[in-house]
Structures are given as structure tokens and as C-alpha cells.
Enzyme design. Sequence first.
Site, mmCIF file in Angstrom:
data_model
loop_
_atom_site.group_PDB
_atom_site.id
_atom_site.type_symbol
_atom_site.label_atom_id
_atom_site.label_comp_id
_atom_site.label_asym_id
_atom_site.label_seq_id
_atom_site.Cartn_x
_atom_site.Cartn_y
_atom_site.Cartn_z
ATOM 1 N N LYS A 3 33.349 98.541 23.152
ATOM 2 C CA LYS A 3 34.692 98.007 22.895
ATOM 3 C C LYS A 3 34.664 97.218 21.594
ATOM 4 O O LYS A 3 33.878 96.284 21.432
ATOM 5 C CB LYS A 3 35.153 97.100 24.037
ATOM 6 N N ASP A 29 44.055 90.022 35.638
ATOM 7 C CA ASP A 29 44.688 91.271 35.186
ATOM 8 C C ASP A 29 44.207 92.446 36.041
ATOM 9 O O ASP A 29 43.808 93.487 35.518
ATOM 10 C CB ASP A 29 44.380 91.515 33.712
ATOM 11 N N VAL A 53 38.055 101.377 22.769
ATOM 12 C CA VAL A 53 36.793 101.653 23.437
ATOM 13 C C VAL A 53 36.297 103.040 23.025
ATOM 14 O O VAL A 53 37.053 104.021 23.063
ATOM 15 C CB VAL A 53 36.944 101.599 24.974
ATOM 16 N N SER A 104 45.464 96.414 24.123
ATOM 17 C CA SER A 104 46.085 95.445 23.224
ATOM 18 C C SER A 104 45.047 94.623 22.470
ATOM 19 O O SER A 104 45.351 94.034 21.437
ATOM 20 C CB SER A 104 46.997 94.508 24.024
ATOM 21 N N HIS A 105 43.814 94.578 22.991
ATOM 22 C CA HIS A 105 42.797 93.728 22.370
ATOM 23 C C HIS A 105 41.717 94.512 21.628
ATOM 24 O O HIS A 105 40.876 93.916 20.952
ATOM 25 C CB HIS A 105 42.136 92.837 23.426
ATOM 26 N N GLY A 106 41.705 95.820 21.762
ATOM 27 C CA GLY A 106 40.680 96.590 21.072
ATOM 28 C C GLY A 106 40.638 98.031 21.531
ATOM 29 O O GLY A 106 41.419 98.454 22.380
ATOM 30 N N GLY A 144 39.550 105.075 24.886
ATOM 31 C CA GLY A 144 40.572 104.184 25.412
ATOM 32 C C GLY A 144 41.038 103.198 24.370
ATOM 33 O O GLY A 144 40.307 102.871 23.429
ATOM 34 N N LYS A 145 42.278 102.730 24.541
ATOM 35 C CA LYS A 145 42.823 101.791 23.575
ATOM 36 C C LYS A 145 43.707 100.794 24.307
ATOM 37 O O LYS A 145 44.528 101.182 25.145
ATOM 38 C CB LYS A 145 43.628 102.534 22.501
#
Length: 332
Positions: free
Chosen positions: A36, A128, A22, A18-20, A15-16
Site C-alpha cells: 500500500k 471502519d 495497493v 482514499s488514502h492510497g 486496489g485504490k
Amino acid sequence: MEDATDGFSPSRLIGKGSHGSVYSGVLKDGRVVAVKKQSVALHDDSKLRNEALILSTITPNPCTITFLGATPSNNIIVTDYMPNGTLHHLLHLSPSPPPWPRRLDIALQLAAALRHLHDSNPSIVHRDVKSANILLDATWNARLADFGLAARLCDDDDVDSKLPAGTMGYIDPSYTAPGMLTAKIDVFSYGVVLLELVSARRVIDLTQSPASIVDWALPLIQQGRGLEICDKRIRSSMYTRRAITNLLGVAARCLSPEESSRPSMSEVVSSLQMTRPWTMDYVREMVRSMMRRKKSRVSGAIVTSGGGGGGNNNFSKGGLLVREILADITLK
């Protein structure tokens, strides 16, 4: 973590954001975990540090992601691995749409997760809530994840953490300033997720009119036509439709423009628990009740263990009745 992820190999990327990114990792004891890591190009690590702080203070709960640890710099966070991906993928990309009982369970599990956050001391607001942040474990139970934007309501001096933030389509329109942050913004986002769960329509779909799922679905619910938004790919029974109708009523309350009219997540959990037609206790009672009414009129409705002369006629109307009730049940 370098060893566990094969040097953060692209083949381990799951997974990808905006903050990093995974990655899946395997610890020395054989446990599979999610790792992450802050993006190299991202110089601001405040979101990952905030997530580590929030996760480390949350009391363990079966409906939130389990925090296993973080590096001293908090640029790497380790959590449980969720093998069945996100709710967003399940609803919009999976070739096999989830059955209604699973969707109803997910709705209840997400409500329980938010209740746990809001009832914490101090109270935590996720900020969120969306289908992409709802992960599914090995048995398809939902876990709320990604706490990078989460804020504690007691942090009165930390204005930056309370600035309006979130994902387009899920954000509460009334959340326009730091002073507007309350637990009710999560309630609004939860209502949007309920519409997404029931309809399997994307929250913002520019190919549709109206493009917003709220603008499309809410008028239909208010007109008593809520079942028209149901995902047409799967069938539903009379009992499931009742639960869906209740779910949509909860969604409409959550999406109220007036915060004071929105329910607390404790109220939501209670409401959903009272209309759970997919539990075995409910099914057994329905079977007994319907069989009592039909037994005197339907010959051979009940299959007996004795030989008798029933033959192939044993499974007749009564059997079909049981099949209809059980149609929406996933046995575990």
C-alpha cells in the site's frame, strides 16, 4: 518495493482507496505481498502512519491482516497478499455467490478479529468495519484489513483520532463526537455487515425503498420474518436456516440504538460458535441421529459395502437424507 512492484506498475494495481493505492509485489524470496502506497496527490500521510502504528502493535491473529513491514517514512506498508479479493466484491460483483457455510464462517471470523482488537491492551477500535475492508485469503478465510482509521482507546489526548469517521451506511448513528468513541461502534458496523452477508444487498441502495439496509431488514427481523431477507440466489437446508436465524438475531442486537444493549464481540463469538451446523462434528451427529430414527422404517436406507441384492436401490431415502444434510457443506 520499487523492484517488487515493477516500479508500481499500473498492471500491479489491485486496489485504490482514499488514502492510497495497493499493488501486488513479489519479494526476492518469491513471496507475493500487498504493497500500500500513499497517493502522490495526498499530502496528509497521517492515515498511513496511523495504520503502520496500529498494525505494528497488534498481536498476530489469523483473522486480521498480517503486517510485514513499512518504510521509515511510513508512506508504504507491506502486508500479506489476499488473492480472493474483498467480501464486497464476492457478495456484489462475483458471478458465483458464496454458499451459506462460507458466509457463516466469514461472520465468525470477522467477529473473532474484532474481539481480538477490543480485547487488546490497550483496546483498539477499528472504526471502519465494512465488506470492502474484509479480505479473503487463498482458502477463503476472512481477514480484517485497512486500519487507517483505527484508534486506541487509551489515547485520551489524541482527540483528532477519535473524531467521528467511517463509511456511510456502516457508521453508528450515536457516534457524533470524540467522546462517543467506544468498542460498541464496531459492534454496530458488524451488525450491518451481517445483514449484507445474509441478503447480499448493498448497504445503501438508492434504487430500493428504504435505501438503508438497516431500515429495510431490521423491521423484518423484529417481526420474525428475517428469512425473507436471505439471498435468493442460493438454497439453504433446515440446519442452515437455523444458523441464519441466529445470525440475524445477533445482528439485531448489534444494531440496537442503546449501546448498553449491544453484545460484546466475545458474546457474539460464543453465540455463533454454539450454532455452527456446518461443522463436521455436527453433521456426523445429525446423520447418526436421523439414521437411527429412519432405519427401522426405510428399507435399504444405508448403503453397505457387501454385495447383497441392493443394486441401484441402495441409495434411496436414507442416501437422500444424507445428501440434504451435506448440501451446505464445503469440504476442505
